[in-house]
Scaffold this active site. Structure first.
Site, PDB file in Angstrom:
ATOM      1  N   ASP A 337      62.473  12.673  10.132  1.00 24.91           N
ATOM      2  CA  ASP A 337      61.315  12.880   9.276  1.00 24.91           C
ATOM      3  C   ASP A 337      60.059  12.626  10.101  1.00 24.91           C
ATOM      4  O   ASP A 337      60.073  11.846  11.062  1.00 24.91           O
ATOM      5  CB  ASP A 337      61.383  11.905   8.096  1.00 24.91           C
ATOM      6  CG  ASP A 337      60.221  12.074   7.144  1.00 24.91           C
ATOM      7  OD1 ASP A 337      59.851  13.227   6.863  1.00 24.91           O
ATOM      8  OD2 ASP A 337      59.682  11.053   6.685  1.00 24.91           O
ATOM      9  N   ASP A 628      62.267   7.619   5.838  1.00 28.21           N
ATOM     10  CA  ASP A 628      61.885   6.452   5.044  1.00 28.21           C
ATOM     11  C   ASP A 628      61.653   6.781   3.584  1.00 28.21           C
ATOM     12  O   ASP A 628      61.568   5.894   2.755  1.00 28.21           O
ATOM     13  CB  ASP A 628      60.619   5.808   5.626  1.00 28.21           C
ATOM     14  CG  ASP A 628      59.421   6.753   5.600  1.00 28.21           C
ATOM     15  OD1 ASP A 628      59.612   7.954   5.328  1.00 28.21           O
ATOM     16  OD2 ASP A 628      58.295   6.281   5.851  1.00 28.21           O
ATOM     17  N   ASP A 632      64.236  11.826   1.796  1.00 29.61           N
ATOM     18  CA  ASP A 632      65.174  11.820   2.925  1.00 29.61           C
ATOM     19  C   ASP A 632      66.578  11.370   2.524  1.00 29.61           C
ATOM     20  O   ASP A 632      67.521  11.549   3.298  1.00 29.61           O
ATOM     21  CB  ASP A 632      64.673  10.874   4.023  1.00 29.61           C
ATOM     22  CG  ASP A 632      63.317  11.284   4.570  1.00 29.61           C
ATOM     23  OD1 ASP A 632      63.144  12.476   4.847  1.00 29.61           O
ATOM     24  OD2 ASP A 632      62.436  10.419   4.691  1.00 29.61           O
TER      25      ASP A 632
END
Length: 889
Positions: A337, A628, A632
């Site tokens: 990410d 985080d 995700d």
């Protein structure tokens, strides 16, 4: 969630309804719920908590350790030993199973507690209208129908249909992956099919109010919120397996099949050729199974993983499941990410372009005002034009940035805080500026206006400062058409490079009425970007050197994503960027080709992150996913290794992950890769030691049966070798430090088993040589009339010495043992000495003599056996250096 799949259920389309209809539907009014109503709804719907798995009990963790094919084979061997009356053998097998279970269970229990400790201890609070009064409640007490007040800095406590907004902007990055706050409006309504991220009249649980104020009615709590539904999906979805688990299961099945085949084949020869009684063959079968099964392997692997977990914890990587220890080291692709993982999720002002076209670079990252401003003539803090622009962005600002007790704290919209941080670097503090130029009026930012303005009293006159979209600010300033064109072109160039660009203006005002000012002086442009985490660029480069691809997966705009990727050294060409729309149109074959080509995936939805992971796995990658945010979580769970952020990450992401980075630093992944590869290498060394000695025992036993000789070693003696002497020695290999080249090796091919070609060659040569020397010595002893018991005693000691010297050659797959400093691993020396002393002790104690048939031998016998062990060591080392190393190139 942004661009995500919608949950098709019977819940009303709240965003498509008029605010009045929403209030009637949920059974509330302007006075809010009464305490009695709230109590009834709390009892009916439960507390406002995000669903999560209950932490596993110690008993569940212990049972998890038994789900191992090697352990299954051990249990069967123990049961068979009981059936034929060999209770000592069964007891020793039981000890190893229990020991493995206790060590593994205790380690995972400690890791689970560490992961849980990372979750926030602070309870979220919310302002709610109850019984016609505004009150502050624990967010868990909120129910559907509550009227909630939101203001800058608040976390949205539940899913809310907004009924009133005042310049409201909400940071939904933990839900969507986009770092820019989303502008909200209660007056907006849309169709039922509008994606969640585009519903401007909705505020979702877990997001943060970045600017402005708002009011709304709660329409979903706990598991009925957007984030709650995703949490339920994550809990119910399948999870990927770490590479080590896959390879160990493959090895365990192979060992199990080999035990059955060898036992049946040799047993058939014993009965059909030599005419042995089936009862004797059954005893032999147990002995052969005991020899073939590396009983110490489950304990050895568990200890190795525990050591690796502790080493990784020292590097800020917390292991939630032991099997994931070596996962990062084996992974070939890290899908990361962007927001909050590769970047700080804190806007930072990087560039300033003044009205005279001079440009300044601003160093530092994040909101902490550490860094300097460098212009054409070097570091600049006393440039009059620069200080005037800094004064303007500090005054036209609703954020807060303060130093308290030696630490910086902030509150408000990320853009405002970033501007305050820049002003501090120039030497302008908002508090001092406000004291000198008190604010008397303001025009709050609205999407329709596209600018904000503040009016200030300056002695006998008023001053005004504005910030906003460059083209809107230019309209308010006195600037020639040519100069305005130059400013517009520079603003567009910065935006194309991924920056968020604002124009800044200021000047005298005839009055202090909040009306759009005119005739201002254009002060300049400021360009902001979400900066890289410290060390992220170096970490990406280190991953590349280690043969691990890094791909950025984000919900951000492709231009922004490519700008960050260029800064990371991850991608350079727009052709390396693939959008969510392009992904959706791909065929399965096209998906595979795209995975191999793309370095950046932009504007992707949560379910597409999951699709990327699965496509990469189909393409043969072992995939690690870092992230985080709530968005995700599905990909974290489906990946071979899920890596969540410990500090800034969400509970849902941590729940789905195998590893947690306690310092939220992507750079810690490199340390994890190195530690994981060291752990995996040590596991392979232990497996080589145990399987080679086990195979040698099988070769010797099989050769004895085929030659019509009695068993060279009894089951209890084989267990002693496999569990005790080797068990003491392999601890040294477990603690072996890395060889120094871990981060320059390529990842192991995904199709490769635990034994690669060099290791198989070493195993085959060493086991055949050891087995041949054992059966040769045993046959020679019997031919000289040595009693069976005494011959077995000598062979048992010979095997211990073989294990001692083979421990040294197992330290490296390709390097010579004599070229490695023995003092580099004192535990290895202690393990070898301890194993030998343990056996000598058994030779001189009644218990050892009774159970093992071990007895003291003459010095001459010691000398002969020691010489044989040294010959064995020399031949194995020569084979490794002259043959194995050549095939490994």
């Amino acid at each position: 969630m942004r661009g995500g799949h919608e949950h098709h259920d019977t819940a009303p389309a709240w965003h498509a309804m008029d605010a009045g209809d929403v209030l009637r539907q949920v059974g509330t009014g302007a006075r809010g719920l009464s305490s009695d109503q709230a109590r009834e709804r709390l009892e009916r719907d439960g507390h406002n908590r995000i669903p999560s798995r209950p932490p596993p009990t110690l008993a569940a963790l212990l049972l998890r350790q038994l789900r191992n094919p090697v352990v299954y084979v051990l249990i069967v061997a123990g049961a068979l030993s009981i059936a034929i009356g060999h209770l000592t053998d069964a007891a020793m097998i039981g000890v190893v199973v229990v020991l493995n279970t206790l060590i593994g269970g205790y380690q995972e229990y400690g890791a689970e507690r560490s992961a849980r400790a990372l979750q926030s201890l602070l309870r979220s609070r919310a302002h709610v209208v109850r019984d016609a009064e505004l009150t502050e409640l624990d967010a868990e007490e909120i129910v559907a129908g509550d009227l909630v007040w939101l203001e800058s800095g608040n976390r949205v406590p539940a899913d809310v249909r907004l009924t009133s907004t005042d310049a409201l902007e909400i940071d939904e990055s933990l839900l969507t992956g986009e770092s820019a706050p989303v502008i909200k409006s209660h007056a907006w309504t849309g169709g039922k099919g509008v994606p969640a991220q585009d519903r401007k009249n909705m505020a979702y649980a877990g997001s943060m109010v970045a600017r402005g104020r708002g009011e709304g009615v709660v329409i979903g709590t706990g598991g009925t919120t957007q984030v709650g539904r995703l949490a339920l999906d994550v809990m119910s979805g399948p999870s990927g397996q770490p590479p080590l688990i896959i390879r160990l299961e493959r090895l365990s099945r192979l060992i199990g099949a080999a035990v059955v085949l060898v036992t049946v084949a040799v047993g058939a020869v014993a009965i059909l050729v030599h005419g042995q009684h089936p009862g004797e063959v059954l005893v032999f079968a147990v002995a052969l199974a005991v020899a073939a099964i590396p009983e110490g392997m489950p304990v050895a692997i568990t200890v190795a993983l525990s050591v690796g977990a502790r080493r990784m914890a020292q590097r800020n990587v917390i292991i939630r499941r032991l099997g994931a220890v070596e996962g990062l080291g084996s992974c070939t692709l890290i899908a990361s990410d962007k927001t909050g993982t590769l970047t700080c999720n804190e806007l930072t002002l990087r560039k300033v372009v003044l009205a005279d076209a001079r440009e300044f670079e601003v160093s530092g990252s994040g909101f902490v005002p550490e860094g300097c401003v460098t212009g054409p003539d070097g570091v600049s803090t006393d440039d009059a034009a620069l200080r005037e622009l800094a004064l303007g962005v500090a005054l036209c600002n609703e954020g807060e940035l303060r130093s308290r007790d030696g630490a910086w704290t902030w509150r408000g919209d990320p853009t405002d805080v970033a501007l305050l941080s820049f002003a501090r670097k120039v030497g302008v503090a908002r508090e001092e500026a406000r004291a000198r130029l008190p604010q008397v009026a303001q025009i709050a930012f609205e999407p329709e206006r596209r600018f904000a303005a503040t009016f200030h009293r300056d002695a006998e006159q008023a001053r005004v400062y504005v910030k906003g979209a460059p083209e809107r600010v230019l309209e308010m300033c006195e600037l020639s058409a040519e100069d305005a064109q130059h400013v517009s072109e520079r603003a567009h160039a910065l935006a194309a490079a991924g920056y968020r660009v604002l124009g800044v203006g200021g000047g005298a005002s005839r009055d202090v009425q909040p009306v759009e000012p005119r005739g201002l002086v254009f002060l300049g442009l400021v360009a902001m970007i979400d900066p890289l985490r410290p060390g992220a660029k170096e970490a990406v480069a280190a991953c590349r050197s280690a043969g691990v691809r890094v791909a950025m997966v984000t919900g951000d705009h492709p231009v922004t994503a490519l700008a960050i990727a260029r800064e990371l050294g991850l991608a350079h060409d727009p052709g390396e960027v693939v959008t969510g729309v392009e992904l959706a149109a791909l065929t399965p074959q096209g998906s595979r080709e795209t995975i191999e080509r793309a370095r950046v995936f932009a504007r992707v939805a949560p379910h597409q992150k999951l699709d990327i992971v699965r496509a990469a796995q189909r393409a043969g990658h072992f995939v690690a996913v870092t992230g985080d945010g709530v968005n995700d979580a599905p990909a974290l769970r489906a990946a071979n290794i899920g890596v969540a952020m410990g500090k800034g990450g969400t509970d849902v992401a941590r729940e789905a992950a195998d590893l947690v980075l306690s310092d939220d630093n992507f750079a810690s992944i490199v340390s994890g890769i190195e530690a994981g590869r060291v752990a995996y290498a040590n596991i392979r060394k232990v497996v080589l030691l145990l399987v080679t000695t086990g195979a040698a025992e099988v070769i010797a036993a099989g050769a004895a049966v085929l030659a019509g000789l009695p068993m060279p070693l009894l089951p209890a003696q084989l267990l002693w070798l496999n569990l005790v002497t080797n068990g003491v020695q392999h601890v040294g290999l477990v603690f072996e430090p890395g060889e120094g080249d871990e981060l320059t090796r390529r990842p192991r091919p995904t199709s490769e088993s635990l034994f690669n070609r060099p290791m198989l060659m070493n195993l085959a040569f060493s086991s055949v040589l050891m087995g041949s020397m054992v059966i040769g010595a045993y046959g020679w002893l019997l031919s000289r009339g040595t009693p069976e018991a005494e011959a077995r005693n000598i062979i048992l000691l010979l095997m211990v010495l073989f294990e001692n010297v083979y421990l040294g050659t197992c330290r490296s797959e390709l390097r010579g043992a004599l070229g490695m400093n023995p003092l580099r691993s004192p535990l290895l020396l202690a393990g070898a000495a301890g194993a030998l002393l343990l056996h000598v002790g058994a030779m001189y104690t009644p218990l050892g003599q009774r159970v093992l048939g071990a007895h003291p031998v003459s010095l001459e016998t010691w000398a002969v056996l020691g010489s044989m062990a040294l010959v064995f060591f020399a031949l194995v080392e020569a084979f490794k250096l002259l043959v194995v190393r050549r095939f490994a190139r």
